[in-house]
Motif scaffolding. Structure first.
Motif, PDB file in Angstrom:
ATOM      1  N   VAL A 233      -4.499  -1.683  -6.187  1.00 41.58           N
ATOM      2  CA  VAL A 233      -3.788  -0.704  -5.360  1.00 41.58           C
ATOM      3  C   VAL A 233      -2.290  -0.993  -5.395  1.00 41.58           C
ATOM      4  O   VAL A 233      -1.475  -0.087  -5.609  1.00 41.58           O
ATOM      5  CB  VAL A 233      -4.301  -0.736  -3.901  1.00 41.58           C
ATOM      6  CG1 VAL A 233      -3.477   0.213  -3.029  1.00 41.58           C
ATOM      7  CG2 VAL A 233      -5.780  -0.343  -3.840  1.00 41.58           C
TER       8      VAL A 233
ATOM      9  N   TYR B 248      -7.361  -5.148  -4.132  1.00 36.30           N
ATOM     10  CA  TYR B 248      -6.036  -5.092  -3.516  1.00 36.30           C
ATOM     11  C   TYR B 248      -4.906  -5.081  -4.551  1.00 36.30           C
ATOM     12  O   TYR B 248      -4.002  -4.238  -4.476  1.00 36.30           O
ATOM     13  CB  TYR B 248      -5.844  -6.266  -2.548  1.00 36.30           C
ATOM     14  CG  TYR B 248      -6.696  -6.210  -1.305  1.00 36.30           C
ATOM     15  CD1 TYR B 248      -6.965  -5.006  -0.655  1.00 36.30           C
ATOM     16  CD2 TYR B 248      -7.220  -7.381  -0.752  1.00 36.30           C
ATOM     17  CE1 TYR B 248      -7.741  -4.966   0.497  1.00 36.30           C
ATOM     18  CE2 TYR B 248      -7.995  -7.351   0.398  1.00 36.30           C
ATOM     19  CZ  TYR B 248      -8.256  -6.145   1.028  1.00 36.30           C
ATOM     20  OH  TYR B 248      -9.015  -6.111   2.167  1.00 36.30           O
TER      21      TYR B 248
ATOM     22  N   GLN C 153       0.834  -1.199   0.000  1.00 31.19           N
ATOM     23  CA  GLN C 153       0.000   0.000   0.000  1.00 31.19           C
ATOM     24  C   GLN C 153       0.870   1.252   0.000  1.00 31.19           C
ATOM     25  O   GLN C 153       0.636   2.204  -0.757  1.00 31.19           O
ATOM     26  CB  GLN C 153      -0.906  -0.011   1.226  1.00 31.19           C
ATOM     27  CG  GLN C 153      -1.738   1.238   1.415  1.00 31.19           C
ATOM     28  CD  GLN C 153      -2.644   1.132   2.633  1.00 31.19           C
ATOM     29  OE1 GLN C 153      -3.835   0.866   2.522  1.00 31.19           O
ATOM     30  NE2 GLN C 153      -2.092   1.336   3.819  1.00 31.19           N
TER      31      GLN C 153
END
Length: 391
Positions: free
Chosen positions: A317, A314, A264
């Motif tokens: 990202v 996910y 992230q």
């Protein structure tokens, strides 16, 4: 009339509370219930999953335009607000180790919080590579930064933390402290506590406490996961600002929840130039499996960004980090990460890095028999890989 109205209202509320609906394509009444008392899912959750489109997810096309739009949306939903508070670092204690110095430093992680962190500086370091070590969750809140860097001190509390940290290292890291291993290689290393761990916890804070913290932060217009993400960005900027650090060689490395934080952070921070994510990756659908830790609540709040599932999965990202060098490590016997979801996520990120003509900078491992751990063999492999990226 009033009695009839009350009776109708009671019946309506009862129907809502029991999650009652009509069967699809039928007028027959079917009672639908929540399927578990702790990891709750409505029995119609698969129908919800089918509606997921990830409207801004990777779908081939121009990778630069996709990243520009996706990164703007990710930052909007993940980073709560811009913070340019001066760091004002102060060294409060230090210890000389073999080839490097360990310091306890205090700095402003945000306008609201001043934190205690461990900073490892190799002897004679000058424009050295650096690594931000992101600790795991583990439902172990008394230690955070100490999971990645060997703690020190002379008080009774310091000795207790050292014992807890050594136990953690024996359980997950093959009795090593990953941050110290990198410092021995010449890296400047920083490790700090996420909100709720170590020096930023409180006696009695436990797994159930996170639900209250997460809910209260939602009510304040922010989120537990958002604060963690923003502080990770600030810590990366602080590390990159140190005079001993080469700004072009700043990595983030994380295990478990720290692995989530790592990919992230690599995506949303311009200060991070490479990342290693260990034992936390997959697709959102892949993690919605009966028994998965994401479903239990509590710990999920530390990684839950409201509404992001409408736009990005996910791996989408994580893919925003491309073309930066990234190394994902997982195991096919990891109880925290369903293997099918990990494989699907790997396929997506490979497509994104390939579209960016940077597939040689992406490495994904799924270790046969690999459990939820970051053992010396994987540590050495990731550190060797990082050395090559930073030359």
């Amino acid at each position: 009339m009033k009695k009839m109205f009350k009776k109708s209202l009671v019946l309506a509320v009862s129907a809502l509370l029991s999650f009652s609906i009509f069967a699809e394509g039928s007028k027959e009444y079917v009672k639908q219930e929540i399927n578990a008392k702790d990891r709750c899912l409505p029995t119609f959750y698969e129908s919800i999953l089918k509606k997921w489109e990830f409207s801004m997810g990777w779908k081939d096309g121009n990778p630069k335009k996709w990243k520009q739009a996706g990164l703007a949306k990710a930052r909007e939903l993940i980073i709560q607000n811009e913070d340019k508070t001066p760091f004002d670092m102060v060294v409060i204690d230090e210890e000389q180790r073999e080839g490097y110095k360990a310091q306890k430093v205090v700095f402003n992680i945000s306008a609201e919080s001043r934190v205690l962190a461990y900073l490892l500086i190799p002897d004679n370091a000058k424009k050295a590579p650096a690594a931000l070590m992101l600790h795991d969750h583990g439902s172990k809140f008394t230690i955070g930064k100490e999971k990645m860097v060997r703690p020190f001190g002379t008080t009774e509390e310091d000795e207790k933390r050292l014992a807890e940290a050594e136990n953690w290292a024996g359980r997950y890291f093959g009795e090593r402290f990953p941050g110290d291993e990198l410092a021995k290689r010449g890296y400047v290393v920083l490790s700090f506590d996420a909100l709720g761990w170590g020096d930023r916890s409180v006696q009695g804070f436990k797994t159930d406490s996170q639900q209250s913290l997460g809910s209260n932060l939602f009510n304040m217009g922010t989120s537990f996961a958002g604060i963690i993400a923003q502080e990770d960005c600030r810590a990366a900027k602080f590390l990159a600002s140190l005079p001993q650090v080469d700004k072009k060689k700043v990595a983030c490395i994380g295990f478990s929840m720290g692995g989530f934080r790592s990919w992230q952070l690599a995506a949303i921070s311009d200060d991070i130039t490479a990342g290693v994510a260990v034992c936390w990756f997959g697709t959102m659908k892949g993690h919605i499996k009966i028994g998965d830790g994401q479903l239990k609540g509590n710990s999920a709040f530390s990684m839950l960004h409201p509404t992001i599932a409408k736009f990005l999965d996910y791996p989408d990202v994580a893919g925003l980090a491309a073309p930066k060098p990234m190394y994902f490590i997982g195991g096919d016997d990891d109880a925290v990460n369903p293997t099918e979801g990990t494989k699907e996520a790997y396929e997506i990120v490979h497509k994104i890095w390939k579209a960016n003509k940077a597939e040689d900078k992406l490495k994904t491992d799924l270790i046969a028999g690999g459990e939820h751990a970051y053992l010396p063999e994987q540590q050495d492999a990731s550190f060797d890989w990082l050395d090559k990226q930073f030359k």
